[in-house]
Design an enzyme around this catalytic site. Structure first.
Site, PDB file in Angstrom:
ATOM      1  N   TYR A 144     -26.068   2.193 -12.165  1.00 32.45           N
ATOM      2  CA  TYR A 144     -24.715   2.623 -11.787  1.00 32.45           C
ATOM      3  C   TYR A 144     -23.851   2.827 -13.035  1.00 32.45           C
ATOM      4  CZ  TYR A 144     -20.209   2.508  -9.283  1.00 32.45           C
ATOM      5  OH  TYR A 144     -18.959   2.799  -8.776  1.00 32.45           O
ATOM      6  N   VAL A 186     -16.999  -7.673  -2.383  1.00 28.37           N
ATOM      7  CA  VAL A 186     -16.449  -9.000  -2.161  1.00 28.37           C
ATOM      8  C   VAL A 186     -15.354  -9.028  -1.082  1.00 28.37           C
ATOM      9  CG1 VAL A 186     -14.750  -8.889  -4.067  1.00 28.37           C
ATOM     10  CG2 VAL A 186     -15.687 -11.086  -3.344  1.00 28.37           C
ATOM     11  N   GLN A 208     -14.746 -15.897 -12.127  1.00 34.30           N
ATOM     12  CA  GLN A 208     -14.706 -14.496 -12.589  1.00 34.30           C
ATOM     13  C   GLN A 208     -13.540 -13.789 -11.896  1.00 34.30           C
ATOM     14  OE1 GLN A 208     -16.834 -15.753 -10.371  1.00 34.30           O
ATOM     15  NE2 GLN A 208     -18.004 -14.240  -9.240  1.00 34.30           N
ATOM     16  N   ASP A 272     -22.981  -9.851 -14.118  1.00 35.91           N
ATOM     17  CA  ASP A 272     -21.730  -9.786 -13.342  1.00 35.91           C
ATOM     18  C   ASP A 272     -20.551  -9.926 -14.328  1.00 35.91           C
ATOM     19  OD1 ASP A 272     -21.213 -10.445 -10.094  1.00 35.91           O
ATOM     20  OD2 ASP A 272     -19.542 -10.911 -11.428  1.00 35.91           O
ATOM     21  N   PRO A 273     -19.666  -8.915 -14.417  1.00 34.94           N
ATOM     22  CA  PRO A 273     -18.566  -9.005 -15.390  1.00 34.94           C
ATOM     23  C   PRO A 273     -17.675 -10.229 -15.134  1.00 34.94           C
ATOM     24  CG  PRO A 273     -18.785  -6.760 -14.584  1.00 34.94           C
ATOM     25  CD  PRO A 273     -19.686  -7.599 -13.730  1.00 34.94           C
TER      26      PRO A 273
END
Ligand code: NAD
Ligand code: UDP
Length: 311
Positions: A144, A186, A208, A272-273
């Site tokens: 992506y 989310v 996060q 995952d940022p």
């Protein structure tokens, strides 16, 4: 009246964009392969004779006549874009080549729905457009992230090489009605879990952060960008700078939905940022835009939508 092509128009953002452009009196052609999109998202608009739907995969060439192209085709949820990662890259890259080729033939103005994922797991916070990002080229999110980065490259090369009239927006996490209940992102996950009395699944420790933009604000900015003066290409960040941890988001959803669901923790997916917040100075200056809907108000609308869908 403009003839406008929207790829991915049956998806979450695409269906809101279709609605807005039809209301403004345009002729809209939606092209979608229905991988994550849904005809139900557009059902209420079908009586309008100025809307046309075409089943088509943008990885194949398309020959139509058009004045403007909004290129949104691409699954956006990690669960969906990781389901068939090769197809995800093809959709971004071959899709961009095909739509840019179409724009070159028709001399249409073309807008790319790019993403905050081009910044990867950012070391600069908040993220301005000048930041080049920190992206893993070989991880599970790369199909992506790198696909979208390559699409941006193609847009700018078509602009420089063929003088194409391009516009690039980098969209930060956007939510609202018409997200799919099993979308996997989310906001929809937490709301559906809360409404069904299921455990709220926080990945990792929940520290996060993300910045959540309500869909109506996002669509206003996208259309404003399409209609900026020729020569202004972007990229422009579009998002709501309000930044929240996933734990704060879960607690807010529980409060607003009146749910008794428990919060549980699951493992954090790789890459995952850790943090994400848009710097929107450029959007404010060039589009005269800033988001109007705060998180609680947007979540209330979204919860009301999911209550109807789940019932
Ligand atoms: P979505 O999954 O609801 O919509 C994507 C649409 O593209 C779907 O209708 C899907 O069927 C269609 N599609 C996928 N592959 C296709 C192909 N090969 N050919 C034709 N159609 C295809 O997602 P969304 O949230 O509406 O996102 C729309 C666009 O905005 C995407 O390009 C996404 O990357 C971008 N974006 C969205 C967000 C967000 O938070 N919603 C953030 C950043 C970028
Ligand atoms: N996330 C979570 N629980 C879920 C779904 C997602 O805690 O049920 C986390 C996910 O790990 C990420 C954040 O929420 O840190 C946003 O995830 P999403 O898939 O919505 O978007 P993206 O990671 O692409 O910004």
């Amino acid at each position: 009246m403009n003839k406008i092509l929207i790829t991915g128009g049956a998806g979450f953002l695409g269906s809101h964009l279709t609605e807005k452009l039809l209301k403004a009196g345009n002729d809209v052609l939606v092209v979608d392969n229905y991988f994550t999109g849904n005809k139900d998202n557009l059902a209420h608009l079908l009586p309008n004779p100025h809307l046309e739907l075409m089943r088509h995969d943008v990885t194949f060439p398309l020959y139509v006549e058009t004045d403007q192209i909004y290129n949104l085709a691409c699954p956006a949820s990690p669960v969906h874009y990781q389901y068939d990662p090769v197809q995800t890259t093809k959709t971004s890259v071959h899709g961009a080549i095909n739509m840019l080729g179409l724009a070159k033939r028709t001399r249409a103005r073309i807008l790319q729905a790019s993403t905050s994922e081009v910044y990867g797991d950012p070391e600069v916070h908040p993220q301005p457009e000048e930041y080049w990002g920190k992206v893993n080229p070989i991880g599970i999110r790369s199909c992506y992230d790198e696909g979208k980065r390559c699409a941006e490259t193609l847009f700018f090369d078509y602009h420089r090489q063929h003088d194409l009239d391009i516009k690039v927006v980098r969209i930060f996490n956007t939510y609202g009605p018409r997200m799919h209940p099993n979308d996997g992102r989310v906001v929809s996950n937490f709301i559906v879990q809360a409404l069904q009395g299921k455990d709220i699944t926080i990945y990792g420790d929940g520290q996060q952060t993300r910045s959540f933009c309500y869909v109506d604000d996002l669509i206003d900015a996208m259309v404003a960008m399409m209609n900026t003066e020729k020569g202004f290409t972007g990229p422009v960040n579009i998002g709501n700078p309000g930044e929240f941890t996933m734990l704060q988001l879960a607690e807010t959803v529980l409060k607003l939905s009146g749910s008794k669901s428990k919060i549980i923790h699951q493992s954090l997916p790789s890459d995952d940022p850790k943090q994400r917040q848009p710097n929107i100075d450029l959007a404010k200056a060039k589009l005269g835009w800033q988001p109007k809907v705060n998180l609680e108000d947007g979540l209330k609308e979204t919860i009301a939508y999911f209550k109807k869908v789940i019932a």
